[in-house]
Design a protein around this motif. Sequence first.
Motif, PDB file in Angstrom:
ATOM      1  N   TYR B  35       0.843  -1.187   0.000  1.00 58.96           N
ATOM      2  CA  TYR B  35       0.000   0.000   0.000  1.00 58.96           C
ATOM      3  C   TYR B  35       0.886   1.248   0.000  1.00 58.96           C
ATOM      4  N   GLN B  37       0.719   5.352   1.089  1.00 55.54           N
ATOM      5  CA  GLN B  37      -0.036   6.376   1.812  1.00 55.54           C
ATOM      6  C   GLN B  37       0.660   7.720   1.659  1.00 55.54           C
ATOM      7  N   GLN B  41      -3.261  11.282   3.453  1.00 52.29           N
ATOM      8  CA  GLN B  41      -4.143  10.461   2.621  1.00 52.29           C
ATOM      9  C   GLN B  41      -4.432   9.111   3.281  1.00 52.29           C
ATOM     10  N   ASP B  42      -5.422   8.422   2.737  1.00 53.23           N
ATOM     11  CA  ASP B  42      -5.677   7.056   3.176  1.00 53.23           C
ATOM     12  C   ASP B  42      -4.766   6.113   2.386  1.00 53.23           C
ATOM     13  N   PRO B  43      -4.497   4.950   2.921  1.00 50.75           N
ATOM     14  CA  PRO B  43      -3.649   3.989   2.203  1.00 50.75           C
ATOM     15  C   PRO B  43      -4.310   3.518   0.913  1.00 50.75           C
ATOM     16  N   GLN B  44      -3.537   3.515  -0.160  1.00 46.37           N
ATOM     17  CA  GLN B  44      -4.020   3.070  -1.456  1.00 46.37           C
ATOM     18  C   GLN B  44      -3.355   1.744  -1.817  1.00 46.37           C
ATOM     19  N   PHE B  45      -4.158   0.795  -2.231  1.00 44.68           N
ATOM     20  CA  PHE B  45      -3.660  -0.524  -2.562  1.00 44.68           C
ATOM     21  C   PHE B  45      -2.858  -0.480  -3.868  1.00 44.68           C
ATOM     22  N   LEU B  88       4.540   7.134   2.407  1.00 42.80           N
ATOM     23  CA  LEU B  88       4.793   6.020   3.317  1.00 42.80           C
ATOM     24  C   LEU B  88       4.297   4.759   2.624  1.00 42.80           C
ATOM     25  N   PHE B  90       3.507   0.848   2.835  1.00 41.47           N
ATOM     26  CA  PHE B  90       3.234  -0.233   3.775  1.00 41.47           C
ATOM     27  C   PHE B  90       3.262  -1.576   3.072  1.00 41.47           C
TER      28      PHE B  90
END
Lengths: 115, 113
Positions: B35, B37, B41-45, B88, B90
Amino acid sequence: AQSVAQPEDQVNVAEGNPLTVKCTYSVSGNPYLFWYVQYPNRGLQFLLKYITGDNLVKGSYGFEAEFNKSQTSFHLKKPSALVSDSALYFCAVRRWNSGNTPLVFGKGTRLSVIA
Amino acid sequence: AAGVIQSPRHLIKEKRETATLKCYPIPRHDTVYWYQQGPGQDPQFLISFYEKMQSDKGSIPDRFSAQQFSDYHSELNMSSLELGDSALYFCASSLRGSGNTIYFGEGSWLTVV
């Protein structure tokens, strides 16, 4: 496609008061719903999930969430907030699948607990 | 309990350079996810792997590639870096099955200057 809405960017609550962080979802079929918490400059920590069964799910650190199918909601709650609960909270959904569907996250809600 | 291990934790690269992020999943987990981020922002796959085969693909740029190795660790390779790649990243892992919990690592901070 699945999606999650967290209508509040920020929630402020006094220490000791109950807190609610709202989440609504959209998914075809049965949803798997999750809550994660993120502290500054840290990873996402799993709090709780709803898969099936009881609509009230209990998780880590005294948090719980209620699944409401008719309202397509999965609000996060805690009876008594702590200052240490201040963090960014993400609701997420996975579409039911026999394989491995990825999590789709909401935009996040920043919780601020004031002493 | 063992968690998802990511390295490096921080990385600074210049535009047009290449970066590689590594991820070691929780032992016995067969699925790895990446992911991204961005700030605020929200985490993006980006992409996922199951048993070393690509499982799902999200919003991963063509400049990025990833793979999962025989020991189940995964690497995300990013080339021709752009300022907008600063984020970031993940890695997460789980057992196969959408009802299973996905556990996240602490993330790798990439700064492109």
